[in-house]
Write a protein that holds these residues in place. Structure first.
Motif, short mmCIF file in Angstrom:
data_model
loop_
_atom_site.label_atom_id
_atom_site.label_comp_id
_atom_site.label_asym_id
_atom_site.label_seq_id
_atom_site.Cartn_x
_atom_site.Cartn_y
_atom_site.Cartn_z
N UNK C 460 0.83 -1.19 0.00
CA UNK C 460 0.00 0.00 0.00
C UNK C 460 0.87 1.25 0.00
N UNK C 461 1.94 1.21 0.82
CA UNK C 461 2.79 2.39 0.98
C UNK C 461 3.52 2.74 -0.32
N UNK C 462 3.83 1.75 -1.13
CA UNK C 462 4.53 2.01 -2.39
C UNK C 462 3.72 2.94 -3.30
N UNK C 463 2.43 3.09 -2.99
CA UNK C 463 1.63 3.99 -3.81
C UNK C 463 2.19 5.41 -3.74
N UNK C 464 2.76 5.75 -2.57
CA UNK C 464 3.24 7.12 -2.41
C UNK C 464 4.75 7.27 -2.53
N UNK C 465 5.48 6.17 -2.63
CA UNK C 465 6.93 6.28 -2.66
C UNK C 465 7.52 5.14 -3.47
N UNK C 466 8.66 5.41 -4.09
CA UNK C 466 9.36 4.36 -4.81
C UNK C 466 10.34 3.63 -3.89
N UNK C 467 10.68 4.29 -2.78
CA UNK C 467 11.76 3.77 -1.95
C UNK C 467 11.26 2.69 -1.00
N UNK C 468 11.94 1.55 -1.02
CA UNK C 468 11.55 0.46 -0.14
C UNK C 468 11.75 0.84 1.33
#
Lengths: 290, 234, 601
Positions: C460-468
């Motif tokens: 879900x969080x990857x929706x706002x960021x590319x960084x793992x």
């Protein structure tokens, strides 16, 4: 004789051959929902079996057809029970790999046992041409295959529609969840269906043996065409498979003459891809009954 | 006739039924009441053998069903009318009914049974040659119930027969359920519209979090303050 | 530590042939070099295949299309234009990517066996075309790789042709290392997470904003480019290419087979699979001699069936977890015990007032064939509001949600969403809605069962960021909010119903949505859990997220909602504040029941 009529006759008869190979595949897919990538290799095994029976025991291939179909029924049911059944709830990838593995093992096993040489059943009668009302000349063996494929399809359709077992088989295909609630043993139906589909291949092998030699990769030669036929006709539809087979037979015959002999397969693979993209249910498949 | 003792069951690692004990006697109409996810459908599925219990016992006339497959349980006379009808859509209504009598005992007198069932559901007779998938939702539910009756079951289980039907059709479906009850068939019913089912039920069980928390006669449960508050939102 | 171990293993693998071959084959027949080159080449291809077949779950059996393209690009540019194969390899990879995109467009719409069949069909078509156009390709007679052109000797590093076989080993190993490195990078990037998500549950992946077709296409392209590079080298190495060997179906099957035997979707699995199976087959051939033509294929087939039946996750997928359990001492997580109540609201947090419309559905109609599932439904969600949706089971509430989140296209009518900058948009796909700030949960929980709780929330969080790293941080923060901190490392499949429901909410929250669609998140929860869920949703609302909630637990709906809409048989039959809804006669008849009215009176 008009060349076009001759080409159409050739194409239709070739379609009969394809239909004979395809009905088992489409039946298995329609009911068990497994694409049997080893289907062609079963045909290959059948061709070798017919060749052995003919050359060693002197058995006429057409006489061998029925016992071969029965033996193949049990082979198919056994394969379903031993290998497919444990994977029924697995990822579809795993089922594909399982049947691919069986096919690879069978083809290479045949290569080890029989080498790559062509093994032909010697039945000159089947290769002789017969004249069709002066419009075309076709081989008798092809004619036999054509009629056998129609008879087998008709018999299967009657079986599925008119018997309790046939109805149960269709019920499993249409609603896997409700069928056991009717008291239908779904796993038994799967084994029987796999057996019938494989039995069809055994029948096909015996009928085709006088026309096509056995060699280890003969299966992949036919099975790709069978996949095209089955997708074209609508996965799981027996009538569709026959009509699809006739279409592909005609395409192969006409494209081979009018376009280029080595591009005839390109034409029907293009049709295959087109169908998959535009109408994945196939020409005669019912949406939701795929 | 049917008895569940401390049943535990679920799907994979998820245990849905923690501890369910209930019984259904011949001639009764029993209902299970509970919220979405409480385990009502899971209970019915366990009785049918569609999922295997991880604990406890299910017995039919004293016979443990643990080793039986779903068809084996059908042979004991237990038939379910599943949620969402689950007809065979590309078959005619007649073929659907014939499949209802698939087990050998029922198949032996399939013609007489067909006549009895069609007498009970005259509307279904008018649709015999149509494809089941082409019927309306209410008609499909009728066919599903008729198909269940074809097995001549000792116990007929209903899972949410009114699901997804318009209010008028729901009334018709309940009319059919009443007819099945009147014909003397023993019934176990799961239904979200608990007002109707509790009125006709000889007994009801309340299921919460996979446990039976209460049981009584249907009308008594309908008056119970906890049931009223939890399931009628009062 | 693990990286060091992996690099050490690679170095050992590289050193192995140089140390082993002189010992077993002092005559220098070249046979063993050939075996090792074969192993490295197949391992590289299996690695490349695994990006598409394993990570993305798209079972291609036509991968040699790209192998052949690479081979022909290298040989044809060499033959016709005198260009070095290094350049040919790059051209081949570019062509392979273009062909992959072209093929992927129709094929990716198909699933399972049909995808596999369509890749086989493309392979056959390309092979037949390669045979047909003999002026370019040499047809079925093939194309030799020239060593001498006139007086020029095309040999040495530039031409990838050597007298010293060791150099082939170096290049083959390099290709394998490259494929492995790319595979590792993909797996540990956002793309890798997305691929696994799409493979496991495409719907849930689309709900967190993944463009499913886009990521599969990327996997296809990467896999094709790598395979093509291998093809270029192998074509030169074999000194001769023809359509039968380059566009070979059996080779394509073998490559997929090695990856499966090693472990689909694992980074190193394809290499282990190749290392295990190729030597077994070669050794068997060695024992039985040339008479055993076909033996290696027989071995491959039997090993494949055996692996599929006994350990469908492959060597790495099955043995890895076993080693971990045996030596890693990972205790079984008792998931029920570790769920905490959601974090309490921060003091001073006040509920913002209900504002302007944020999401509007106008005259939505959805028909499935003749069945009308949604009939002329219009609803409005205001900023900061909780909108309750109630109605009997099967009334069409979930269909409405699917329309509101782009999972179903409406038959008529439309949905629009107001962006943060005030502009209105009407997205038409799930990732379009996600981009507009709409997140959703599913009634039937859809966790990515193969991933940990942490990785689920990260998706879900990857929706706002590319960084793992950032995604990991957000995941931990959201886990604390919903009370899943103690379970971050548990596998999602081990969660109880209550835990899975929370995970569903957490994954949606990690997208930092402005609109949250909750589909029966309280179904199946016990009263204490329901109370916690109510508190959680209030907190979410107070943090500025507007909520639409389908719910059956009436007490919760009444307590939470600012506004309620009632759906029955696909129609909106009533709407208004909770107090009015409870008294509405139509609602009572359709849903609450007549008893309700008597009791309420």
């Amino acid at each position: 004789m008009d060349i076009l009529l001759q080409l159409i006759a050739n194409g239709a008869l070739l379609g009969g051959v394809f239909a004979l190979i395809s009905i088992g595949l489409t039946l298995i897919f329609g009911i068990v929902r497994v694409v049997n990538f080893a289907h062609g290799e079963f045909l290959m095994v059948g061709l070798y079996a017919t060749w052995i029976m003919a050359s060693q025991l002197g058995l006429h291939p057409y006489v061998a057809a029925l016992p071969l179909a029965v033996v193949f029924f049990f082979l198919g049911a056994l394969m379903q029970r031993a290998i497919i059944q444990p994977l029924m709830n697995a990822d579809p990838h795993i089922q594909i790999f399982a049947t691919v593995g069986i096919g690879t093992a069978l083809a290479n096993g045949a290569l080890m046992l029989f080498s790559a040489d062509l093994r032909s059943v010697d039945l000159p009668w089947a290769r002789q041409a017969t004249d069709l009302w002066g419009i075309a000349s076709v081989s008798r063996g092809n004619l036999v295959a054509f009629f056998v494929s129609f008879a087998a399809t008709g018999a299967l359709i009657a079986f599925l529609n008119r018997t309790h077992l046939g109805r149960a088989i269709r019920a499993v295909a249409q609603n896997r969840y409700a069928a056991p609630l009717m008291g239908i043993d779904v796993n038994r139906i799967y084994a029987i269906t796999f057996g019938i589909g494989t039995g069809c291949v055994g029948l096909a092998a015996a009928v085709l043996a006088p026309l096509y030699p056995a060699f280890p990769t003969v299966g992949s030669f036919f099975v790709l065409t069978a996949f095209v036929v089955v997708v074209l006709g609508g996965m799981g539809s027996l009538e569709g498979a026959v009509i699809g087979a006739l279409i592909i037979g005609l395409v192969e015959s006409l494209a081979g003459y009018y376009i280029a002999p080595d591009l005839k397969e390109v034409v029907y693979f293009a049709i295959f891809l087109g169908i998959l993209i535009v109408r994945p249910a196939g020409l005669f498949g019912v949406r939701g009954n795929e | 006739m049917l008895r569940l003792e401390n049943l535990r069951a679920g799907y994979g690692p998820v245990t849905v039924l923690q501890d369910v004990s209930l019984e259904v006697n011949a001639g009764e109409v029993v209902t299970i009441v509970g919220g979405n996810g409480a385990g009502k459908t899971t209970t019915l599925r366990a009785i049918c053998g569609l999922i295997k219990p991880t604990g406890g016992r299910i017995t039919v006339d004293g016979k443990d069903t643990a080793r039986l497959s779903p068809p084996g349980i059908v042979d004991l006379g237990i038939t379910m009318v599943p949620e969402g009808r689950q007809l065979f859509p590309f078959m005619t209504v007649r073929e659907n009914l014939m499949l209802g009598a698939y087990k050998p005992a029922a198949r032996a007198r399939i013609e007489e049974r067909m006549e009895e069932v069609l007498t009970l559901f005259p509307r279904v007779r008018e649709r015999l040659t149509q494809l089941a998938g082409s019927l309306s939702g209410g008609e499909q539910q009728m066919v599903a119930i008729a198909r269940g009756m074809m097995a001549n079951p000792k116990l007929l289980m209903f899972d949410e027969p009114s699901l997804g039907l318009a209010p008028l059709i729901v009334k018709q479906v309940f009319g059919i359920v009443d007819r099945v009850v009147a014909s003397g068939t023993t019934v176990l019913i799961v239904e979200q519209n608990i007002v109707h089912t509790l009125q006709i039920a000889t007994r009801g069980y309340v299921l919460e979090n996979g446990k039976v928390v209460m049981s009584d006669t249907g009308p008594a449960l309908l008056k119970d303050p906890h049931v009223k508050r939890a399931y009628l939102g009062v | 530590m693990r990286v060091a171990l992996a690099l050490g293993g690679l170095a050992a693998l590289f050193a192995l042939p140089f140390w082993l071959i002189p010992a077993i084959d002092p005559e220098g027949s070249g046979f063993w070099q050939h075996i090792f080159v074969t192993i490295f080449v197949f391992a590289a291809m299996a690695c490349a295949w695994n990006i598409l077949g394993g990570f993305a779950g798209q079972l291609s059996l036509g991968q040699t299309i790209f192998y052949g393209i690479g081979g022909y690009a290298g040989a044809m540019l060499n033959q016709h234009f005198g260009l070095i194969p290094w350049f040919g390899g790059i051209v081949g990879a570019a062509v392979a990517v273009a062909v992959a995109v072209f093929i992927a467009w129709p094929c990716l719409r198909l699933r399972g066996p049909f995808f596999a069949l369509s890749t086989i069909a493309f392979l056959e078509v390309i092979r037949l075309l390669a045979i047909h156009f003999k002026d370019f390709t040499g047809g079925s007679a093939g194309l030799p790789v020239p060593m001498f052109v006139g007086t020029e000797m095309r040999i040495g590093w530039a031409w990838m042709l050597f007298r010293e076989k060791e150099n082939y080993l170096i290049i083959a190993f390099g290709l394998m290392a490259l494929a492995l490195a790319v595979s590792w990078l993909v797996r540990n990037s956002r793309l890798g997470f997305y691929l696994v998500a799409v493979r496991e549950r495409e719907d849930a992946a689309r709900a967190v904003g993944v463009n499913a077709t886009g990521v599969k296409l990327a996997a296809f392209a990467i896999s094709a480019a790598l395979t093509s590079l291998v093809g270029t080298f192998h074509g030169i190495y074999l000194n001769f290419i023809d359509p039968e060997t380059m566009f070979s179906l059996p080779t394509a099957i073998q490559v997929a087979m090695f990856a499966l035997i090693g472990g689909l979707g694992t980074v190193t699995g394809p290499i282990w699979g190749t290392l295990l199976v190729v030597p077994i087959a070669e050794a068997a051939r060695g024992w039985l001699g040339a008479a055993a033509n076909g033996l290696h294929g027989l071995v491959y087939g039997l090993v494949l069936v055996g692996v599929v039946l006994t350990m469908p996750k492959g060597l790495v997928g099955s043995i890895g977890p076993w080693l971990k359990r045996r030596f890693g001492g990972v205790a079984e997580v008792d998931s029920a015990a570790r769920i905490q109540p959601p974090a309490p609201a921060a003091p001073g947090e006040e509920r913002p007032p209900v504002g302007e419309p944020l999401l509007e559905a106008r005259n939505l109609v959805k028909k499935f064939g003749g069945l009308v599932a949604t009939s002329d439904v219009s609803i409005t969600l205001r900023e900061g509001e909780v909108l309750g949706v109630i109605g009997p089971n099967g009334a069409g509430k979930t269909t409405l949600f699917n329309l509101l989140s782009g999972f179903l296209p409406p038959s008529s009518g439309g949905v629009r969403v107001r962006l943060a900058d005030g502009a209105w948009v009407s997205p038409n796909s799930p990732h379009g809605f996600a981009a507009a700030g709409v997140a959703r949960t599913f009634q039937i929980v859809q966790p990515f069962t193969g991933l940990s709780v942490r990785e689920n929330i990260m998706l879900g969080a990857f929706h706002g960021t590319r960084s793992a790293v950032e995604a990991r941080r957000i995941a931990e923060e959201v886990a604390a909010t919903v009370g899943l901190t103690g379970l971050l490392d548990a596998e999602a499949r081990s969660l109880t119903v209550g835990g899975a429901k929370r995970l569903e909410v957490a994954r949606a929250l990690a997208m930092k949505p402005r609109v949250l669609l909750l589909d029966e998140v309280m179904a199946g929860l016990n009263p204490a859990d329901v109370q916690q869920a109510v508190e959680l949703i209030k907190r979410v609302r107070d943090s500025g997220v507007s909520v639409i909630a389908i719910e059956h637990v009436m007490a919760a709906v009444m307590a939470l909602s600012d506004h309620i809409v009632v759906i029955n048989s696909g129609r909106l039959i009533a709407e208004g504040p909770p107090s009015e809804i409870a008294r509405n006669p139509a609602v009572i008849e359709a849903y609450l029941g007549e008893e309700y009215a008597h009791a309420a009176a």
